[in-house]
Write a protein that holds these residues in place. Structure first.
Motif, PDB file in Angstrom:
ATOM      1  N   VAL A  24     -33.402  38.076 -20.899  1.00 37.15           N
ATOM      2  CA  VAL A  24     -32.739  39.381 -20.806  1.00 37.15           C
ATOM      3  C   VAL A  24     -31.831  39.517 -22.022  1.00 37.15           C
ATOM      4  CG1 VAL A  24     -32.826  39.501 -18.311  1.00 37.15           C
ATOM      5  CG2 VAL A  24     -30.896  38.354 -19.422  1.00 37.15           C
ATOM      6  N   ALA A  46     -28.818  40.312 -22.257  1.00 34.90           N
ATOM      7  CA  ALA A  46     -27.485  39.774 -21.964  1.00 34.90           C
ATOM      8  C   ALA A  46     -26.444  40.303 -22.931  1.00 34.90           C
ATOM      9  CB  ALA A  46     -27.498  38.237 -21.949  1.00 34.90           C
ATOM     10  N   LEU A  47     -26.444  41.614 -23.118  1.00 39.59           N
ATOM     11  CA  LEU A  47     -25.434  42.223 -23.986  1.00 39.59           C
ATOM     12  C   LEU A  47     -24.249  42.659 -23.140  1.00 39.59           C
ATOM     13  CD1 LEU A  47     -27.762  44.475 -26.164  1.00 39.59           C
ATOM     14  CD2 LEU A  47     -26.916  42.184 -26.666  1.00 39.59           C
ATOM     15  N   MET A  48     -23.098  42.781 -23.808  1.00 32.81           N
ATOM     16  CA  MET A  48     -21.928  43.292 -23.098  1.00 32.81           C
ATOM     17  C   MET A  48     -21.970  44.807 -23.179  1.00 32.81           C
ATOM     18  SD  MET A  48     -19.015  40.726 -24.452  1.00 32.81           S
ATOM     19  CE  MET A  48     -18.664  39.203 -23.568  1.00 32.81           C
ATOM     20  N   LYS A  49     -22.070  45.449 -22.002  1.00 35.08           N
ATOM     21  CA  LYS A  49     -22.295  46.893 -22.038  1.00 35.08           C
ATOM     22  C   LYS A  49     -21.056  47.641 -22.493  1.00 35.08           C
ATOM     23  CE  LYS A  49     -21.393  47.523 -17.176  1.00 35.08           C
ATOM     24  NZ  LYS A  49     -21.638  47.023 -15.943  1.00 35.08           N
ATOM     25  N   TRP A  50     -19.901  46.958 -22.504  1.00 36.35           N
ATOM     26  CA  TRP A  50     -18.660  47.607 -22.942  1.00 36.35           C
ATOM     27  C   TRP A  50     -18.433  47.462 -24.442  1.00 36.35           C
ATOM     28  CZ3 TRP A  50     -19.041  43.479 -19.618  1.00 36.35           C
ATOM     29  CH2 TRP A  50     -18.657  42.242 -20.104  1.00 36.35           C
ATOM     30  N   ARG A  51     -19.338  46.779 -25.103  1.00 34.16           N
ATOM     31  CA  ARG A  51     -19.191  46.616 -26.546  1.00 34.16           C
ATOM     32  C   ARG A  51     -20.280  47.381 -27.281  1.00 34.16           C
ATOM     33  NH1 ARG A  51     -17.188  41.370 -29.012  1.00 34.16           N
ATOM     34  NH2 ARG A  51     -15.410  40.809 -27.735  1.00 34.16           N
ATOM     35  N   TYR A  66     -23.812  52.107 -27.895  1.00 37.47           N
ATOM     36  CA  TYR A  66     -23.649  51.159 -26.797  1.00 37.47           C
ATOM     37  C   TYR A  66     -25.025  50.709 -26.303  1.00 37.47           C
ATOM     38  CZ  TYR A  66     -18.686  52.000 -26.586  1.00 37.47           C
ATOM     39  OH  TYR A  66     -17.368  52.041 -26.889  1.00 37.47           O
ATOM     40  N   HIS A 126     -26.544  50.665 -23.504  1.00 37.81           N
ATOM     41  CA  HIS A 126     -27.319  51.515 -22.594  1.00 37.81           C
ATOM     42  C   HIS A 126     -27.991  52.674 -23.321  1.00 37.81           C
ATOM     43  CE1 HIS A 126     -24.678  55.094 -22.306  1.00 37.81           C
ATOM     44  NE2 HIS A 126     -23.707  54.245 -22.534  1.00 37.81           N
ATOM     45  N   ARG A 147     -27.292  38.730 -32.752  1.00 35.98           N
ATOM     46  CA  ARG A 147     -26.131  38.003 -32.236  1.00 35.98           C
ATOM     47  C   ARG A 147     -26.346  36.498 -32.336  1.00 35.98           C
ATOM     48  NH1 ARG A 147     -24.900  38.800 -26.044  1.00 35.98           N
ATOM     49  NH2 ARG A 147     -26.879  37.698 -25.959  1.00 35.98           N
TER      50      ARG A 147
END
Lengths: 257, 285
Positions: free
Chosen positions: A88, A90-95, A135, A137, A151
């Motif tokens: 997956v 596995a990203l930070m959705k807030w970044r 973002y 999403h 990353r």
């Protein structure tokens, strides 16, 4: 590094998980050398312990028995010189995309200006120029997985561990990202370990394909892939390619009988 | 620092959001508020007509015009009583958010303490707050303290539960990544857990703020001499049902405004959570 010492050196690796009363043998007597700059794929039945091997190499788990050296040193804890790409994104959705790529740099305390420059370079390398401030999403699954690759490279690791990175993608995106990964690998030449369930993907990308048996995972055969580089999509329909895929397939298939 | 910049960038980066028309009167939000207003007006008109047609006595069901008259025509100081209840609600709510988030952090960061804290929290939640309000009056007196405390008690639990599950909901892969980079506990907490908990914290706050209003009013029922709850008790004793309805109206309006404020701050503070679900009053995206 000299060419004699392999980047990853596994000797008689054994891994037992103690789950409740009956221990589970995940890896049994695994021997494997991976040279620097080499691209090696691990294929085998589901749940056979391939991910366990990646965890051992990354230092997130330690073997029950045997030796494991990375870059000539015995693995005794988490390895910062490793880049992880997961199944997956596995990203930070807030970044934002840029901030996601920068995450490992922040944790490791890299210099900010330098990290930003590298992040920009990598975002361009994975073909996401212009999406820095978006973002997760707002991106498609394939694009998110590209962010994951960028990353994994930000701290300039010496080894790239890819745990079924394309298995959640549709077949067209997958083929496209195979080519992208080839291009990225040929530019950065990171020693790479790829787990995949697609035999043709393994053959297409790798220098060698390691075929595992069902659990407990043992190395059935290490298949050399003599296809020339750079690899191009046309090779996937060549006689040699099809024979290699067939050979690996038979190795795994036999194990099921 | 990064979080601020994330907020500032958020506005321009939306591609998925539908194009926003500059014309307010054509926006979906405007259409929705028109629908809601028309519905309310129609309900009030039917209510008024029904009361007049069937000559319902005012002490049974006051017509909206009577409630309106009570709100603006009577000598009751609604501003004072309303602000007392609002003050109790807000203080209880803020304390619940602060201490609830803290408790959740302790539970998640020190799992060994969770075994001690969770049963205590559960007991505190299970004890009926209405039943302990009179006891709190004995302990804390007739002033604002017991009201704030009851508001706090009822608002506390949803905050703890929601925040704790948010803090724990970080993807396994992300935690593997953190471990492989030897991230410190502190880094894992602030960079991984806290942002992941924010959407759930806001959900908890929406539940809590409406509960806090209930808590404050219940404590006012039990004893006191100011606040909207007290007005309702007085109205009941005097069979002034219009006054009771007027107080009820103010409580509901207050609760609604607080809820809307939380939704609005959610949109501003965590714009990345736009896929989001829980927005009831705001634009449905």
């Amino acid at each position: 590094m000299n060419a004699i010492t392999p980047m990853i050196e596994a000797r008689d690796l054994r891994m037992v998980y103690n789950q409740g009363t009956d221990p589970v043998l995940a890896l049994d007597n695994v021997n494997l050398d991976v040279n620097e700059h080499e691209f090696v794929s691990l294929v085998g039945p589901s749940g056979c312990g391939k991910t366990t091997l990646l965890k051992l190499v990354s230092g997130l788990a330690s073997p029950s028995a045997g030796h494991l050296n990375v870059d000539g040193k015995r693995v005794s804890g988490p390895q910062k010189k490793i880049g992880f790409v997961f199944q997956v994104p596995a990203l930070m959705k807030w970044r934002t995309i840029q901030q996601n790529v920068l995450l490992p740099a922040e944790i490791l305390g890299m210099r900010k200006a330098e990290a930003l420059e590298r992040a920009q370079e990598l975002i361009e390398l994975v073909g996401l120029k212009g999406f820095e401030k978006r973002y997760p999403h707002e991106l498609s699954g394939g694009m998110q997985q590209r962010v994951g690759i960028a990353r994994a490279l930000i701290h300039d690791p010496s080894i790239l561990l890819l745990d079924e990175p394309f298995s959640a993608l549709d077949i067209m995106t997958r083929g496209q990202l195979n080519l992208e990964l080839l291009r990225i690998w040929s530019e950065r030449r990171k020693t790479s370990l790829l787990i995949t369930h697609s035999i043709s993907e393994a053959v297409f990308l790798s220098d060698r394909v390691v075929v595992f048996s069902a659990r407990p995972a043992k190395v059935l055969e290490v298949v050399q892939i003599p296809l020339p580089r750079p690899r191009v999509p046309e090779m996937r329909v060549s006689r040699e390619f099809i024979d290699l895929v067939d050979h690996v397939g038979r190795l795994i298939g036999l194990e099921f009988v | 620092m990064e979080r601020t910049s994330a907020r500032m960038q958020a506005g321009g980066a939306k591609v998925a959001a539908p194009p926003r028309s500059n014309n307010v009167f054509r926006s979906p939000a405007f259409h929705r508020s028109v629908k809601v207003s028309v519905t309310l007006v129609v309900v009030c008109l039917l209510w008024e007509a029904g009361c007049r047609w069937f000559e319902v006595p005012s002490y049974l069901l006051p017509a909206p015009s009577r409630v309106f008259a009570s709100l603006f025509g009577s000598s009751v100081d609604f501003v004072h009583h309303g602000s007392v209840t609002l003050y109790e609600t807000l203080l209880g709510f803020v304390a619940a958010v602060a201490l609830g988030a803290l408790a959740a952090a302790i539970i998640v960061v020190f799992p060994k303490l969770a075994d001690i804290i969770m049963p205590l929290l559960l007991i505190a939640q299970i004890v009926p707050k209405v039943a302990i309000a009179p006891i709190l009056l004995i302990w804390l007196g007739y002033g604002l303290a017991p009201k704030i405390f009851v508001a706090f008690l009822v608002a506390f639990f949803p905050i703890v539960i929601n925040t704790a599950s948010g803090l724990a909901a970080v993807e396994r892969e992300l935690l593997d990544l953190a471990r492989s980079l030897e991230a410190t506990r502190w880094q894992i907490f602030w960079k991984f857990r806290v942002p992941s908990a924010l959407p759930l914290l806001f959900d908890g706050m929406k539940i809590s703020v409406t509960l806090a209003v209930i808590g404050a009013v219940i404590a006012e029922f039990v004893g006191g001499n100011e606040g909207l709850g007290v007005l309702i008790i007085i109205a009941n004793q005097e069979l002034d049902t219009a006054l009771a309805f007027a107080s009820l109206f103010l409580m509901s309006a207050g609760g609604l405004v607080l809820y809307a404020l939380i939704e609005a701050s959610e949109r501003v503070l965590i714009p990345w959570n736009s896929a989001a679900s829980g927005q009831i009053l705001g634009d449905h995206r």
